[in-house]
Scaffold this active site. Structure first.
Site, PDB file in Angstrom:
ATOM      1  N   THR A  12      50.807  45.202  13.379  1.00  0.00           N
ATOM      2  CA  THR A  12      49.467  46.331  12.689  1.00  0.00           C
ATOM      3  C   THR A  12      49.975  47.777  12.401  1.00  0.00           C
ATOM      4  O   THR A  12      51.035  47.827  12.749  1.00  0.00           O
ATOM      5  CB  THR A  12      48.267  46.572  14.770  1.00  0.00           C
ATOM      6  N   GLY A  13      49.187  47.942  11.709  1.00  0.00           N
ATOM      7  CA  GLY A  13      49.386  49.073  10.641  1.00  0.00           C
ATOM      8  C   GLY A  13      50.550  48.477   9.427  1.00  0.00           C
ATOM      9  O   GLY A  13      51.024  49.143   9.349  1.00  0.00           O
ATOM     10  N   GLY A  14      50.929  47.216   9.198  1.00  0.00           N
ATOM     11  CA  GLY A  14      52.229  46.754   7.885  1.00  0.00           C
ATOM     12  C   GLY A  14      52.206  46.600   6.615  1.00  0.00           C
ATOM     13  O   GLY A  14      52.772  45.889   6.248  1.00  0.00           O
ATOM     14  N   THR A  15      51.412  47.757   6.289  1.00  0.00           N
ATOM     15  CA  THR A  15      51.588  47.576   4.937  1.00  0.00           C
ATOM     16  C   THR A  15      52.454  48.868   4.273  1.00  0.00           C
ATOM     17  O   THR A  15      52.575  49.185   2.862  1.00  0.00           O
ATOM     18  CB  THR A  15      49.564  48.119   4.712  1.00  0.00           C
ATOM     19  N   SER A  16      53.054  49.438   5.294  1.00  0.00           N
ATOM     20  CA  SER A  16      53.910  50.571   4.554  1.00  0.00           C
ATOM     21  C   SER A  16      55.038  50.872   5.634  1.00  0.00           C
ATOM     22  O   SER A  16      55.453  50.380   6.742  1.00  0.00           O
ATOM     23  CB  SER A  16      53.041  51.965   3.943  1.00  0.00           C
ATOM     24  N   GLY A  17      56.057  51.569   6.036  1.00  0.00           N
ATOM     25  CA  GLY A  17      56.735  52.393   6.396  1.00  0.00           C
ATOM     26  C   GLY A  17      57.856  51.153   6.571  1.00  0.00           C
ATOM     27  O   GLY A  17      58.405  49.996   6.553  1.00  0.00           O
ATOM     28  N   SER A 138      57.898  57.489  19.489  1.00  0.00           N
ATOM     29  CA  SER A 138      58.169  58.071  18.033  1.00  0.00           C
ATOM     30  C   SER A 138      59.728  59.339  19.050  1.00  0.00           C
ATOM     31  O   SER A 138      58.473  59.510  19.936  1.00  0.00           O
ATOM     32  CB  SER A 138      56.963  59.451  17.477  1.00  0.00           C
ATOM     33  N   TYR A 151      50.317  65.053  17.831  1.00  0.00           N
ATOM     34  CA  TYR A 151      50.716  63.992  17.623  1.00  0.00           C
ATOM     35  C   TYR A 151      51.945  63.472  18.559  1.00  0.00           C
ATOM     36  O   TYR A 151      51.690  62.757  19.030  1.00  0.00           O
ATOM     37  CB  TYR A 151      51.386  64.061  16.369  1.00  0.00           C
TER      38      TYR A 151
END
Length: 217
Positions: A12-17, A138, A151
């Site tokens: 998931t969230g696999g479009t960047s970074g 994180s 965060y």
């Protein structure tokens, strides 16, 4: 033959970074990868970069209905998951106490905590025995960054979820781990911030520099 030859991964969230770099590496190692992202243009770009053995599905991980749609596609196309990387997340790092709003709090917790919970829960029926679940926490779950209290709290929750789920899923031999990377300069949270803030972040890293997510194959 790659280490992940024939495996099916969902990121998931696999479009960047880091998530995009992970998707590229997984494909290099022989996996078929499903990636999700909220923005279609960025999703299409990521799929083009990965080039092969990839399906992109537009989905907001904070929206359970979008997650249902994501895993419906995985179920129809592959029928199972070997690796789940719940990487979607984010948050503002310039919100010191006194400036926190209800929207900021809800948006951060919805994406980082609620999104992680329902990503894993909705993937459960598809996870094979012995599958691997990776949660993206994180270093903020241990270190206090000025302006990043919400965060950091959300990422501490992710780390706690990993501990509980590892115990709950052991009978299915499903491994649950959380990774806690330091500041990565080419992720959305840091790309939006100024050079002065980035320099302050780098000063807290032993090597004196920020990390990069770029996968060099």
């Amino acid at each position: 033959m790659g280490k992940l030859n024939g495996k099916v991964a969902v990121i998931t969230g696999g479009t960047s970074g880091m998530a995009l770099a992970t998707a590229k590496r997984f494909v290099e190692e022989g996996a078929y990868v499903f990636i999700s992202g909220r923005r279609q243009e960025q999703l299409d770009k990521a799929v083009k970069e990965i080039e092969r053995n990839v399906t992109g599905i537009r989905a907001d991980s904070a929206n359970p209905a979008d997650l249902d749609r994501l895993f419906d596609v995985v179920r129809r196309e592959k029928g199972h998951i070997d690796v789940l990387f719940a990487s979607a997340g984010g948050g503002e790092l310039d919100k010191p106490i006194g400036t926190i709003t209800d929207k900021h709090l809800n948006d951060t917790l919805n994406l980082n905590v609620k999104g992680t919970v329902f990503t894993v829960q909705k993937a459960l029926p598809l996870l094979r025995e012995g599958a691997s679940v990776i949660l993206n926490s994180s270093i903020a779950n241990e270190m206090g960054f000025p302006g990043g209290s919400i965060y950091g709290a959300s990422k501490a929750a992710v780390r706690s979820l990993a501990r509980s789920w590892a115990a709950e899923l052991k009978d299915r031999k499903i491994r649950v781990n959380a990774i806690s990377p330091g500041p990565i300069v080419d992720t959305g949270s840091l790309e939006r911030l100024g050079d002065e803030f980035k320099a302050q972040m780098a000063s807290r890293v032993p090597l004196g520099r920020l990390g990069l997510s770029k996968w060099i194959g």
